[in-house]
Design a protein around this motif. Structure first.
Motif, PDB file in Angstrom:
ATOM      1  N   ARG A   1       1.085  -1.057   0.356  1.00 29.87           N
ATOM      2  CA  ARG A   1      -0.382   0.085   0.070  1.00 29.87           C
ATOM      3  C   ARG A   1       1.107   1.175   0.190  1.00 29.87           C
ATOM      4  O   ARG A   1       0.770   2.296  -0.379  1.00 29.87           O
ATOM      5  N   THR A   2       1.993   1.121   0.458  1.00 35.14           N
ATOM      6  CA  THR A   2       3.147   2.375   1.061  1.00 35.14           C
ATOM      7  C   THR A   2       3.754   3.124  -0.432  1.00 35.14           C
ATOM      8  O   THR A   2       3.565   3.734  -1.125  1.00 35.14           O
ATOM      9  N   ALA A   3       4.066   1.699  -0.917  1.00 37.64           N
ATOM     10  CA  ALA A   3       5.214   1.837  -2.398  1.00 37.64           C
ATOM     11  C   ALA A   3       3.468   1.922  -3.117  1.00 37.64           C
ATOM     12  O   ALA A   3       4.050   3.741  -4.005  1.00 37.64           O
ATOM     13  N   ASP A   4       2.403   2.123  -2.806  1.00 36.95           N
ATOM     14  CA  ASP A   4       1.359   2.288  -4.652  1.00 36.95           C
ATOM     15  C   ASP A   4       0.965   3.651  -4.024  1.00 36.95           C
ATOM     16  O   ASP A   4       0.605   4.492  -5.225  1.00 36.95           O
ATOM     17  N   ILE A   5       0.645   4.223  -3.380  1.00 35.52           N
ATOM     18  CA  ILE A   5       0.227   5.707  -1.890  1.00 35.52           C
ATOM     19  C   ILE A   5       1.637   5.773  -2.834  1.00 35.52           C
ATOM     20  O   ILE A   5       1.550   7.391  -3.878  1.00 35.52           O
ATOM     21  N   GLN A   6       2.973   6.217  -2.933  1.00 27.44           N
ATOM     22  CA  GLN A   6       4.257   6.261  -3.348  1.00 27.44           C
ATOM     23  C   GLN A   6       4.260   7.161  -4.753  1.00 27.44           C
ATOM     24  O   GLN A   6       4.823   8.685  -5.679  1.00 27.44           O
ATOM     25  N   PHE A   7       3.528   6.282  -5.872  1.00 23.21           N
ATOM     26  CA  PHE A   7       3.718   5.943  -7.137  1.00 23.21           C
ATOM     27  C   PHE A   7       3.000   6.217  -7.691  1.00 23.21           C
ATOM     28  O   PHE A   7       2.749   7.835  -8.474  1.00 23.21           O
ATOM     29  N   VAL A   8       1.275   6.227  -7.121  1.00 23.43           N
ATOM     30  CA  VAL A   8       0.370   6.606  -7.408  1.00 23.43           C
ATOM     31  C   VAL A   8       0.140   8.730  -7.850  1.00 23.43           C
ATOM     32  O   VAL A   8       0.259   9.800  -7.955  1.00 23.43           O
ATOM     33  N   GLY A   9       1.340   9.586  -5.852  1.00 21.12           N
ATOM     34  CA  GLY A   9       1.481  10.705  -5.312  1.00 21.12           C
ATOM     35  C   GLY A   9       2.190  10.968  -6.425  1.00 21.12           C
ATOM     36  O   GLY A   9       1.908  12.270  -7.135  1.00 21.12           O
ATOM     37  N   ILE A  10       3.254  10.310  -7.197  1.00 26.62           N
ATOM     38  CA  ILE A  10       4.150  11.176  -7.675  1.00 26.62           C
ATOM     39  C   ILE A  10       3.568  11.272  -9.666  1.00 26.62           C
ATOM     40  O   ILE A  10       3.640  11.944  -9.688  1.00 26.62           O
ATOM     41  N   LEU A  11       2.961  10.486 -10.004  1.00 23.88           N
ATOM     42  CA  LEU A  11       1.792  10.171 -10.895  1.00 23.88           C
ATOM     43  C   LEU A  11       1.365  11.425 -10.816  1.00 23.88           C
ATOM     44  O   LEU A  11       0.952  12.342 -11.851  1.00 23.88           O
TER      45      LEU A  11
ATOM     46  N   LYS B   1       4.429   8.266 -19.751  1.00 21.01           N
ATOM     47  CA  LYS B   1       5.974   7.704 -19.988  1.00 21.01           C
ATOM     48  C   LYS B   1       6.367   7.265 -18.652  1.00 21.01           C
ATOM     49  O   LYS B   1       7.162   6.319 -18.653  1.00 21.01           O
ATOM     50  N   LEU B   2       6.138   7.421 -17.395  1.00 17.80           N
ATOM     51  CA  LEU B   2       6.743   7.785 -16.176  1.00 17.80           C
ATOM     52  C   LEU B   2       6.197   5.968 -15.655  1.00 17.80           C
ATOM     53  O   LEU B   2       6.901   4.769 -15.424  1.00 17.80           O
ATOM     54  N   LEU B   3       4.667   5.410 -16.053  1.00 21.00           N
ATOM     55  CA  LEU B   3       3.941   4.948 -15.734  1.00 21.00           C
ATOM     56  C   LEU B   3       4.939   3.556 -16.778  1.00 21.00           C
ATOM     57  O   LEU B   3       4.675   2.168 -16.634  1.00 21.00           O
ATOM     58  N   LYS B   4       4.729   3.641 -18.091  1.00 18.87           N
ATOM     59  CA  LYS B   4       5.311   3.152 -19.360  1.00 18.87           C
ATOM     60  C   LYS B   4       7.033   2.234 -18.524  1.00 18.87           C
ATOM     61  O   LYS B   4       6.851   1.531 -18.581  1.00 18.87           O
ATOM     62  N   LEU B   5       7.563   2.516 -18.338  1.00 17.93           N
ATOM     63  CA  LEU B   5       9.210   3.078 -17.568  1.00 17.93           C
ATOM     64  C   LEU B   5       8.432   2.348 -16.564  1.00 17.93           C
ATOM     65  O   LEU B   5       9.802   1.111 -16.277  1.00 17.93           O
ATOM     66  N   VAL B   6       8.015   2.331 -15.242  1.00 17.88           N
ATOM     67  CA  VAL B   6       8.153   1.348 -14.001  1.00 17.88           C
ATOM     68  C   VAL B   6       7.342   0.020 -14.256  1.00 17.88           C
ATOM     69  O   VAL B   6       7.878  -0.750 -13.840  1.00 17.88           O
ATOM     70  N   SER B   7       6.207   0.208 -15.638  1.00 17.17           N
ATOM     71  CA  SER B   7       5.771  -1.423 -15.663  1.00 17.17           C
ATOM     72  C   SER B   7       6.976  -2.254 -16.989  1.00 17.17           C
ATOM     73  O   SER B   7       7.124  -3.264 -16.481  1.00 17.17           O
TER      74      SER B   7
END
Length: 104
Positions: free
Chosen positions: A10-20, A35-41
């Motif tokens: 949950r922590t990592a997900d919240i961090q990632f969504v917050g950055i997006l 673009k970031l979402l694609k790179l992370v994937s």
């Protein structure tokens, strides 16, 4: 090594969504966030296929994979890879330290 499922805490997900969300708001566009979402994937897929290629950390069973200004912190077990933090390296590292210590 067999490919493993990747699970985001949950922590990592919240961090990632917050950055997006931050970049979408800052740029008044979702193009960088996409673009970031694609790179992370792509990096997540790479981690699932070869989880031990990235550096170990001082935290028990935790590894780190870099992606430009961002880092994935994750743990590997027999069945899955658990992403414990998604970090923007430009933030205060004391905040990250607190997060990683809580994930022991």
């Amino acid at each position: 090594m067999a490919k493993r499922n990747v699970v985001w805490t949950r922590t990592a997900d919240i961090q990632f969504v917050g950055i997006l969300e931050y970049w979408a708001k800052r740029n008044k566009s979702t193009s960088y966030s996409k673009k970031l979402l694609k790179l992370v994937s792509e990096r997540t897929k790479q981690i699932s296929e070869k989880p031990l290629i990235y550096k170990t950390t001082d935290f028990k069973d935790t590894r780190v994979a870099s992606l430009g200004n961002f880092s994935f912190y994750y743990k590997v077990n027999d069945k899955e890879i658990i992403i414990t933090a998604f970090w923007d390296n430009r933030q205060n590292p004391k905040k990250l330290l607190k997060i990683l210590k809580s994930k022991k």
